[in-house]
Design an enzyme around this catalytic site. Structure first.
Site, PDB file in Angstrom:
ATOM      1  CG  ASP A   1      -0.204   0.126   2.345  1.00 59.18           C
ATOM      2  OD1 ASP A   1       1.538  -0.254   2.626  1.00 59.18           O
ATOM      3  OD2 ASP A   1      -0.543   0.621   3.434  1.00 59.18           O
ATOM      4  CD  GLU A   2       6.408   2.672   1.704  1.00 55.94           C
ATOM      5  OE1 GLU A   2       7.277   3.301   2.166  1.00 55.94           O
ATOM      6  OE2 GLU A   2       6.225   1.362   1.774  1.00 55.94           O
TER       7      GLU A   2
END
Length: 257
Positions: free
Chosen positions: A167-168
């Site tokens: 999720d980066e």
């Protein structure tokens, strides 16, 4: 020719007013379909001039050439597609980690040669695990795609947004000083958090934690700059978590009856 799949030979283009040539002195024209495995992939168009008028024999020559060109173009398209896929994240269509590393090295080298700043944003989606746990992984995928679209909409054409991992995300901002990069970071935070997204019939608000690093202020190599931005991002995330925890525990209990 593309519509019919049939080659066309016009010996005297002056007799056909519908033909528009690329050459001012065009006198004749041949258009030949280019196919591969029965599929139309292009048209080879050749114009003759009064110095070298095209003959019927040229039609056969160009048809033979087009047969080989079909295979060559197909192979080139397949290679280009594979090369593109190798540099893309399949979920968001953003550049992947490997492509980000390559582009960041290039942008940093350019900045060092021309003595111009370059900034990096490390962007993390808050509480993403809870989205997967509550709504499922398909909803989590949609959340990531939504974040990618919203981030992209706020960046310049020359900026490079990539999916770093999970999720980066990361964003490379060429020719951007730190104060400007921090303004961009604030704008990205706002555009993601301002509007909820629909997940499994629910409106869910997303939030981000961001860290900023700028060459030359915060380091001279990609790894140092990434580490610096990453650490600042985690500081923001920890501060947000503490603030949320304080807010929860500060809610007064109902007065006893």
């Amino acid at each position: 020719v593309a519509q019919s799949g049939i080659a066309s030979y016009v010996r005297h283009t002056s007799e056909d007013p519908t033909i528009v040539g690329a050459l001012a002195d065009m006198s004749s024209a041949i258009a030949v379909p280019i196919r591969h495995a029965g599929r139309m992939i292009g048209v080879l168009n050749v114009e003759g001039t009064y110095w070298r008028n095209l003959e019927f024999e040229d039609l056969h020559l160009l048809q033979t050439f087009a047969e080989h060109a079909g295979t060559i173009l197909h192979n080139a398209q397949v290679y280009a597609r594979m090369e593109w896929l190798a540099t893309r994240d399949p979920l968001t269509n953003l550049p992947n980690y490997r492509e980000f590393r390559n582009r960041f090295r290039e942008e940093l080298a350019y900045a060092q040669r021309h003595a111009t700043p370059v900034s990096l944003l490390v962007i993390d989606l808050d509480a993403f695990k809870s989205i997967n746990d509550r709504y499922g992984h398909l909803a989590g995928d949609e959340a990531l795609r939504t974040v990618a679209r919203r981030l992209s909409s706020e960046l310049r054409f020359e900026d490079i947004l990539a999916r770093y991992a999970g999720d980066e995300f990361v964003a490379i901002l060429p020719s951007t000083e730190r104060v400007v990069a921090e303004t961009v970071a604030a704008r990205l935070t706002e555009v993601v958090s301002a509007t909820p997204i629909a997940l499994d019939g629910n409106e869910v608000y997303l939030s981000l934690s961001l860290g900023v690093a700028t060459w030359p202020d915060n380091g001279a190599t990609p790894d140092v700059l990434i580490d610096h931005a990453d650490e600042l991002m985690y500081q923001v995330k920890r501060a947000s978590a503490r603030a949320a925890s304080t807010a929860i525990h500060s809610v007064p209990y109902p007065a006893p009856h």
